[in-house]
Motif scaffolding. Structure first.
Motif, PDB file in Angstrom:
ATOM      1  N   VAL A  22      26.271   9.713 -26.540  1.00  0.00           N
ATOM      2  CA  VAL A  22      26.697   9.961 -27.918  1.00  0.00           C
ATOM      3  C   VAL A  22      27.738   8.895 -28.269  1.00  0.00           C
ATOM      4  O   VAL A  22      28.645   8.615 -27.486  1.00  0.00           O
ATOM      5  CB  VAL A  22      27.268  11.391 -28.067  1.00  0.00           C
ATOM      6  N   GLU A 113      23.725  12.836 -31.169  1.00  0.00           N
ATOM      7  CA  GLU A 113      23.443  14.060 -30.408  1.00  0.00           C
ATOM      8  C   GLU A 113      22.308  13.787 -29.440  1.00  0.00           C
ATOM      9  O   GLU A 113      21.374  13.058 -29.751  1.00  0.00           O
ATOM     10  CB  GLU A 113      23.036  15.168 -31.394  1.00  0.00           C
ATOM     11  N   ARG A 115      19.606  16.032 -27.297  1.00  0.00           N
ATOM     12  CA  ARG A 115      19.022  17.359 -27.098  1.00  0.00           C
ATOM     13  C   ARG A 115      18.296  17.352 -25.759  1.00  0.00           C
ATOM     14  O   ARG A 115      18.431  16.408 -24.983  1.00  0.00           O
ATOM     15  CB  ARG A 115      18.073  17.682 -28.256  1.00  0.00           C
TER      16      ARG A 115
END
Length: 185
Positions: A22, A113, A115
């Motif tokens: 990130v 982000e 995931r």
């Protein structure tokens, strides 16, 4: 165009999902050209006259198709970060201003982000030369899971011609009698 030995030896390497952090970002700069608009029209089939230079030599100020601008974001994601092997899941775009031939753009993607593997979410931003926002949005991609290192690829040159140089010669040849022709194969 001749490339130097350093350019010929240049490699492109992706950043895998596990290497991606990130905050990682990448930027590309590009100036919109009339040739970009013509090539985009050929590829996309979008021949909206607002988005093409005049073919009669008249002075016009065509507007770059918004999806041409969006395609620059795709170039950053696919070439720079995460790079080769990246696949789109979705892209949202919001356009704040129009782009014209000669406008210099800075395209930035930033990982915001991660995931479940291999999905990563990127903020996307396109700014004009004065720093004004042209386009912003979000890209959700499948980042590559395996390292890909490959020689940088140079595409073949394209010539976008604005005139039919052969029509006059073809018309002149049509006035001549037929010639006997043999083809050896």
């Amino acid at each position: 165009m001749q490339r130097s030995s350093a350019e010929r030896g240049r490699k492109v390497r992706n950043k895998t999902w596990s290497e991606l952090a990130v905050g990682d970002s990448a930027t590309l700069e590009r100036t919109c050209s009339a040739q970009d608009l013509i090539l985009f029209a050929h590829v996309s089939g979008n021949v909206n006259p607002l988005m093409l230079p005049a073919d009669d030599g008249a002075k016009t100020d065509p507007i770059a198709p918004s999806m041409w601008v969006g395609s620059l974001i795709s170039a950053v994601l696919g070439n720079l970060l995460p790079g080769p092997g990246t696949l789109y899941r979705s892209q949202s775009l919001s356009f704040a201003r129009r782009v014209h031939v000669g406008d210099r753009l800075t395209v930035t993607v930033a990982c915001r982000e991660k995931r479940a593997a291999p999905v990563a979410v990127f903020s996307t931003l396109v700014r004009g030369a004065g720093g004004e926002t042209v386009c912003e949005g979000e890209a959700v991609v499948e980042a590559p899971l395996a390292t890909i290192e490959t020689p940088a690829r140079e595409l073949p040159a394209l010539i976008v011609d604005h005139a039919d140089h052969f029509a006059r010669l073809i018309d002149l040849a049509a006035e001549l009698p037929p010639l006997k022709t043999a083809i050896v194969c």
